[in-house]
Design an enzyme around this catalytic site. Structure first.
Site, PDB file in Angstrom:
ATOM      1  N   SER A 113       0.857  -1.186   0.000  1.00 60.63           N
ATOM      2  CA  SER A 113       0.000   0.000   0.000  1.00 60.63           C
ATOM      3  C   SER A 113       0.890   1.232   0.000  1.00 60.63           C
ATOM      4  O   SER A 113       2.045   1.183   0.463  1.00 60.63           O
ATOM      5  CB  SER A 113      -0.886   0.007   1.254  1.00 60.63           C
ATOM      6  OG  SER A 113      -1.542   1.251   1.410  1.00 60.63           O
ATOM      7  N   TYR A 121      -1.531  -0.585  10.653  1.00 55.73           N
ATOM      8  CA  TYR A 121      -1.632  -0.933   9.239  1.00 55.73           C
ATOM      9  C   TYR A 121      -0.405  -0.427   8.484  1.00 55.73           C
ATOM     10  O   TYR A 121       0.211  -1.157   7.700  1.00 55.73           O
ATOM     11  CB  TYR A 121      -2.913  -0.347   8.651  1.00 55.73           C
ATOM     12  CG  TYR A 121      -3.112  -0.636   7.184  1.00 55.73           C
ATOM     13  CD1 TYR A 121      -3.618  -1.860   6.772  1.00 55.73           C
ATOM     14  CD2 TYR A 121      -2.783   0.309   6.221  1.00 55.73           C
ATOM     15  CE1 TYR A 121      -3.799  -2.135   5.417  1.00 55.73           C
ATOM     16  CE2 TYR A 121      -2.959   0.044   4.870  1.00 55.73           C
ATOM     17  CZ  TYR A 121      -3.470  -1.180   4.471  1.00 55.73           C
ATOM     18  OH  TYR A 121      -3.646  -1.446   3.131  1.00 55.73           O
TER      19      TYR A 121
END
Length: 240
Positions: free
Chosen positions: A146, A159
């Protein structure tokens, strides 16, 4: 004239293949001719992905497994080896979010949940499947990370940490496996229109779609063998 699909005869394993990005990647690899092994925790969603691929003439195998449980991935690798005798592509896509807590208020069990799935799960999958590629002196591992692994993400520190860690893991494993002719790449998408992320205030029409990530995977696995793209940063054309 040879019209054989570019991945004909190859076997691809996709984790988190039941929905979203994973399902799109599985469909793309099947369309390119690979037999696609669908892994994930929920058999019903894997079966749905398999059904859609089958309707398009693709070949699939469903193996339910949880990437946080090593012996389940080891079983998956053993089954792939006994059934097909090879694995050419591993896409580590399974992942979970976590975007609503300041780090100092985050329960330890939530930290463990995010890191175990997004980072440890990739380690487990590579541990299980890389030996098959090393044996064949061929293969491609693609980790779906990501842009949160490149940029700060307030209220998503766990995350972000998992994705920064995944990027570092990818770069390091790429160097470890290059002598074995195994290519390791990472894709870092921005906001994708799926159930995973916090999309409040964002225009879904401007966000990336799962098929955009699948297209990047297709670029990687069809690249000429003498080179590889080690990293792809994928952004929407217009900021959502």
């Amino acid at each position: 004239m040879d019209t054989k699909p570019p991945l004909a005869g190859q076997v691809a394993v996709v984790t988190g293949a039941g929905r979203g990005i994973g399902a799109a990647i599985a469909r793309q690899l099947a369309a390119l001719g690979a037999t696609t092994v669908l892994c994930g925790r929920t058999k019903s969603t894997l079966d749905e992905t398999a059904r859609t691929i089958g309707e398009l003439g693709g070949k699939t195998e469903v193996i339910p497994c949880d990437v946080t449980v090593l012996h389940q991935l080891e079983y998956a690798a053993t089954r792939v080896d006994s059934t097909f005798g090879r694995v050419d592509i591993l896409v580590n896509n399974a992942g979970i979010g976590g975007f609503n807590e300041l780090l100092h208020a985050l329960p330890p069990e939530e930290w463990d949940r995010v890191l175990n799935t997004n980072l440890r799960g990739v380690y487990y999958a590579i541990r299980a499947f890389a030996p098959l590629m090393i044996r064949a002196y061929s293969g491609h591992i693609i980790n779906i990370s990501s842009l949160a692994g490149k940029n700060a993400l307030p209220k998503g520190a766990a995350y972000a940490a998992s994705k920064w860690g995944l990027n570092g893991l990818t770069y390091s494993v790429a160097e470890e496996l290059r002598p074995h002719n195994v290519r390791v790449s990472v894709i870092c998408p921005g906001s994708v229109d799926t159930e995973l992320g916090p999309h409040t205030g964002k225009d879904p029409n401007k966000m990336l779609k799962p098929d955009d990530v699948a297209h990047a995977v297709a670029m990687l696995v069809t690249q000429a063998p003498q080179s590889f793209m080690s990293e792809i940063l994928l952004r929407p054309t217009q900021k959502p």
